[in-house]
Design a protein around this motif. Structure first.
Motif, PDB file in Angstrom:
ATOM      1  N   ALA A  37     -18.254  -4.954  -8.628  1.00 43.43           N
ATOM      2  CA  ALA A  37     -16.819  -3.532  -8.111  1.00 43.43           C
ATOM      3  C   ALA A  37     -17.199  -2.254  -7.976  1.00 43.43           C
ATOM      4  O   ALA A  37     -18.350  -2.425  -9.341  1.00 43.43           O
ATOM      5  N   VAL A  38     -17.007  -1.686  -7.240  1.00 38.63           N
ATOM      6  CA  VAL A  38     -17.249  -0.244  -7.619  1.00 38.63           C
ATOM      7  C   VAL A  38     -16.037   0.265  -7.690  1.00 38.63           C
ATOM      8  O   VAL A  38     -14.657  -0.084  -6.602  1.00 38.63           O
ATOM      9  N   LEU A  39     -15.554   1.100  -8.280  1.00 40.66           N
ATOM     10  CA  LEU A  39     -14.392   2.074  -7.954  1.00 40.66           C
ATOM     11  C   LEU A  39     -14.798   3.225  -7.848  1.00 40.66           C
ATOM     12  O   LEU A  39     -15.423   4.121  -8.065  1.00 40.66           O
ATOM     13  N   LEU A  40     -13.399   3.773  -6.642  1.00 39.77           N
ATOM     14  CA  LEU A  40     -14.338   5.378  -5.807  1.00 39.77           C
ATOM     15  C   LEU A  40     -12.551   5.860  -6.165  1.00 39.77           C
ATOM     16  O   LEU A  40     -11.737   5.512  -5.887  1.00 39.77           O
ATOM     17  N   THR A  41     -12.265   6.627  -6.998  1.00 35.31           N
ATOM     18  CA  THR A  41     -11.770   7.957  -6.945  1.00 35.31           C
ATOM     19  C   THR A  41     -11.712   9.106  -5.550  1.00 35.31           C
ATOM     20  O   THR A  41     -12.792   9.885  -6.302  1.00 35.31           O
ATOM     21  N   LEU A  42     -10.577   9.082  -5.579  1.00 39.80           N
ATOM     22  CA  LEU A  42     -10.583  10.363  -4.671  1.00 39.80           C
ATOM     23  C   LEU A  42      -9.070  11.252  -4.962  1.00 39.80           C
ATOM     24  O   LEU A  42      -8.369  10.316  -5.703  1.00 39.80           O
ATOM     25  N   PRO A  43      -9.176  12.321  -4.550  1.00 39.52           N
ATOM     26  CA  PRO A  43      -8.322  13.067  -4.556  1.00 39.52           C
ATOM     27  C   PRO A  43      -7.215  12.446  -4.920  1.00 39.52           C
ATOM     28  O   PRO A  43      -5.927  13.051  -5.505  1.00 39.52           O
ATOM     29  N   HIS A  44      -6.884  11.625  -3.546  1.00 40.50           N
ATOM     30  CA  HIS A  44      -5.518  10.930  -3.522  1.00 40.50           C
ATOM     31  C   HIS A  44      -5.156   9.808  -3.768  1.00 40.50           C
ATOM     32  O   HIS A  44      -4.045   8.511  -3.239  1.00 40.50           O
ATOM     33  N   GLY A  45      -6.014   9.246  -4.628  1.00 39.76           N
ATOM     34  CA  GLY A  45      -6.504   7.231  -5.010  1.00 39.76           C
ATOM     35  C   GLY A  45      -7.220   6.491  -4.984  1.00 39.76           C
ATOM     36  O   GLY A  45      -8.054   7.542  -4.607  1.00 39.76           O
ATOM     37  N   LYS A  46      -7.031   5.754  -5.697  1.00 41.74           N
ATOM     38  CA  LYS A  46      -8.429   4.794  -5.472  1.00 41.74           C
ATOM     39  C   LYS A  46      -9.127   3.997  -4.927  1.00 41.74           C
ATOM     40  O   LYS A  46      -7.404   3.087  -4.096  1.00 41.74           O
ATOM     41  N   VAL A  47     -10.731   3.535  -5.005  1.00 47.41           N
ATOM     42  CA  VAL A  47     -10.394   2.208  -3.483  1.00 47.41           C
ATOM     43  C   VAL A  47     -11.689   0.939  -4.927  1.00 47.41           C
ATOM     44  O   VAL A  47     -12.382   1.718  -5.410  1.00 47.41           O
ATOM     45  N   VAL A  48     -11.168   0.208  -4.412  1.00 46.68           N
ATOM     46  CA  VAL A  48     -11.909  -0.554  -4.679  1.00 46.68           C
ATOM     47  C   VAL A  48     -12.913  -1.626  -3.654  1.00 46.68           C
ATOM     48  O   VAL A  48     -12.149  -2.007  -2.766  1.00 46.68           O
ATOM     49  N   ILE A  49     -14.049  -1.501  -4.179  1.00 47.54           N
ATOM     50  CA  ILE A  49     -15.013  -2.175  -3.451  1.00 47.54           C
ATOM     51  C   ILE A  49     -15.717  -3.418  -3.886  1.00 47.54           C
ATOM     52  O   ILE A  49     -16.316  -3.500  -5.014  1.00 47.54           O
ATOM     53  N   GLU A  50     -15.663  -4.533  -3.063  1.00 44.63           N
ATOM     54  CA  GLU A  50     -17.002  -5.483  -3.338  1.00 44.63           C
ATOM     55  C   GLU A  50     -17.650  -5.404  -3.067  1.00 44.63           C
ATOM     56  O   GLU A  50     -18.256  -5.411  -1.411  1.00 44.63           O
ATOM     57  N   LEU A  51     -19.040  -5.913  -3.098  1.00 51.11           N
ATOM     58  CA  LEU A  51     -20.219  -5.527  -2.911  1.00 51.11           C
ATOM     59  C   LEU A  51     -20.869  -7.029  -2.596  1.00 51.11           C
ATOM     60  O   LEU A  51     -20.555  -7.704  -3.321  1.00 51.11           O
ATOM     61  N   ALA A  52     -22.002  -6.758  -1.888  1.00 49.76           N
ATOM     62  CA  ALA A  52     -22.496  -8.166  -1.360  1.00 49.76           C
ATOM     63  C   ALA A  52     -23.917  -8.355  -2.227  1.00 49.76           C
ATOM     64  O   ALA A  52     -24.418  -8.484  -0.576  1.00 49.76           O
ATOM     65  N   PRO A  53     -24.219  -8.258  -3.224  1.00 50.58           N
ATOM     66  CA  PRO A  53     -25.558  -8.599  -3.302  1.00 50.58           C
ATOM     67  C   PRO A  53     -26.202  -9.656  -3.000  1.00 50.58           C
ATOM     68  O   PRO A  53     -27.620  -9.882  -2.921  1.00 50.58           O
ATOM     69  N   GLN A  54     -25.562 -11.120  -2.715  1.00 48.84           N
ATOM     70  CA  GLN A  54     -26.174 -12.031  -1.563  1.00 48.84           C
ATOM     71  C   GLN A  54     -27.056 -12.542  -0.005  1.00 48.84           C
ATOM     72  O   GLN A  54     -27.323 -12.458  -0.442  1.00 48.84           O
ATOM     73  N   PHE A  55     -25.893 -10.649  -0.079  1.00 38.26           N
ATOM     74  CA  PHE A  55     -26.316 -10.509   1.492  1.00 38.26           C
ATOM     75  C   PHE A  55     -27.929  -9.392   1.648  1.00 38.26           C
ATOM     76  O   PHE A  55     -28.115  -9.368   2.725  1.00 38.26           O
ATOM     77  N   SER A  56     -27.652  -8.272   0.641  1.00 40.58           N
ATOM     78  CA  SER A  56     -27.856  -6.797   1.129  1.00 40.58           C
ATOM     79  C   SER A  56     -28.717  -6.506  -0.427  1.00 40.58           C
ATOM     80  O   SER A  56     -28.426  -5.438  -1.065  1.00 40.58           O
ATOM     81  N   PRO A  57     -29.442  -7.233  -1.036  1.00 43.99           N
ATOM     82  CA  PRO A  57     -30.342  -7.061  -2.353  1.00 43.99           C
ATOM     83  C   PRO A  57     -30.478  -5.499  -3.209  1.00 43.99           C
ATOM     84  O   PRO A  57     -29.798  -5.150  -3.732  1.00 43.99           O
ATOM     85  N   ASN A  58     -31.478  -5.138  -2.390  1.00 43.82           N
ATOM     86  CA  ASN A  58     -31.978  -4.164  -2.116  1.00 43.82           C
ATOM     87  C   ASN A  58     -30.825  -2.943  -2.013  1.00 43.82           C
ATOM     88  O   ASN A  58     -30.598  -1.876  -2.692  1.00 43.82           O
ATOM     89  N   HIS A  59     -30.049  -2.589  -0.923  1.00 42.11           N
ATOM     90  CA  HIS A  59     -28.566  -1.757  -1.144  1.00 42.11           C
ATOM     91  C   HIS A  59     -27.747  -1.364  -1.761  1.00 42.11           C
ATOM     92  O   HIS A  59     -27.669  -0.638  -2.193  1.00 42.11           O
ATOM     93  N   VAL A  60     -27.414  -2.926  -2.101  1.00 44.93           N
ATOM     94  CA  VAL A  60     -26.344  -2.960  -3.206  1.00 44.93           C
ATOM     95  C   VAL A  60     -27.058  -2.298  -4.882  1.00 44.93           C
ATOM     96  O   VAL A  60     -26.777  -1.396  -5.585  1.00 44.93           O
ATOM     97  N   LYS A  61     -28.504  -3.044  -4.829  1.00 39.96           N
ATOM     98  CA  LYS A  61     -29.008  -2.282  -6.154  1.00 39.96           C
ATOM     99  C   LYS A  61     -29.043  -0.672  -6.241  1.00 39.96           C
ATOM    100  O   LYS A  61     -29.050  -0.173  -7.440  1.00 39.96           O
TER     101      LYS A  61
END
Length: 285
Positions: A37-61
């Protein structure tokens, strides 16, 4: 004595029913691994992104390595079009930008005859079948035996130049309707599971003709991009998402397709747009 036993039995029954409901509910949810999971912090709040290494392993890496290196910190969302995408990354042509290696395209992946997913629709407008696997929306072609992640609202994908294998670190999040015509053309590698309202608040950089252009200084900045596993435990946002391979979820799909509620006095066609079929998430304290 009989009264006591009756009360005791009722109490035990209640306890077992309560415990069973907890177990049943737990079986309907899965926790997101903090290292995925990735925590993206913006000036106005936070965002959580779930990654999908099972489908796009090299991009996630590559994305996770760049996030850990601080590559995205203080970068800007420089291409934000209402109803389309919010695209961000380092300044084009900068030394930081040029240092990132090119990525080979991962917009689809091969399957075998045993491939399983929770089917949502057949004869979708863009593909033979749609469905969910691990909570991610997929398209599937049984003849080609290939599947791919779909451009539903809230997905994160890697931007690229004209060539298929030209992605580096610039990414976008879909903020409007599903851009399904980009399926199999771009590599989707995750989706927003928390804070989509904060994504929608990112400053639009594209304006209509005649309006005042948005200055670069006004673009929304990325304060930080971190792997959740690197965030101090007390500061983490722990997310669970609904499982999509359960009988309960399949029933929800059925009910959503049939729409037997009396509100629908005129029945819509019994079809499901996968991008309007929610996979719920929740914060776990």
């Amino acid at each position: 004595m009989k009264i006591t036993i009756t009360i005791l039995n009722a109490s035990v029954t209640s306890i077992f029913a309560f415990l069973f409901s907890i177990v049943a509910q737990a079986n309907e949810w899965r926790a997101i691994d903090p290292s995925n999971a990735v925590l993206l912090t913006l000036p106005h709040g936070k965002v959580v992104i779930e990654l999908a290494p099972q489908f796009s392993p090299n991009h996630v890496k590559q994305f996770t390595e760049l996030a850990r290196s601080g590559h995205y910190n203080n970068a800007k969302f420089y291409r934000v079009i209402d109803g389309f995408v919010a695209q961000g990354g380092p300044k084009d042509g900068s030394a930081v930008d040029k240092a990132v290696p090119l990525l080979a395209f991962e917009g689809e992946f091969s399957t075998d005859k045993n491939f399983e997913f929770t089917q949502v629709q057949t004869n979708d407008m863009f593909v033979e079948q749609t469905g969910f696997k691990d909570g991610f929306a997929l398209g599937y072609d049984s003849k080609e035996q290939k599947a791919w992640m779909l451009h539903c609202p809230g997905v994160i994908a890697m931007a690229r130049q004209t060539g298929a294998d030209t992605a580096t670190s610039h990414f976008y999040i879909t903020i409007g309707q599903a851009t399904r015509y980009l399926d199999r053309l771009m590599t989707v590698f995750g989706r927003v599971v928390y804070g989509m309202d904060n994504v929608q608040t990112i400053k639009r950089t594209a304006v209509i003709d005649g309006d005042i252009a948005v200055e670069e200084n006004d673009y929304t900045s990325i304060i930080s991009m971190q792997l959740m596993s690197d965030v101090p435990v007390k500061e983490r946002i722990n997310i669970e998402v609904a499982k999509t391979d359960t009988d309960d979820y399949r029933k929800k799909l059925h009910d959503r397709r049939i729409r037997e509620n009396a509100f629908f006095f005129k029945k819509p066609p019994p079809v499901l747009d996968i991008c309007q079929t929610p996979v719920q998430s929740r914060i776990v304290k």
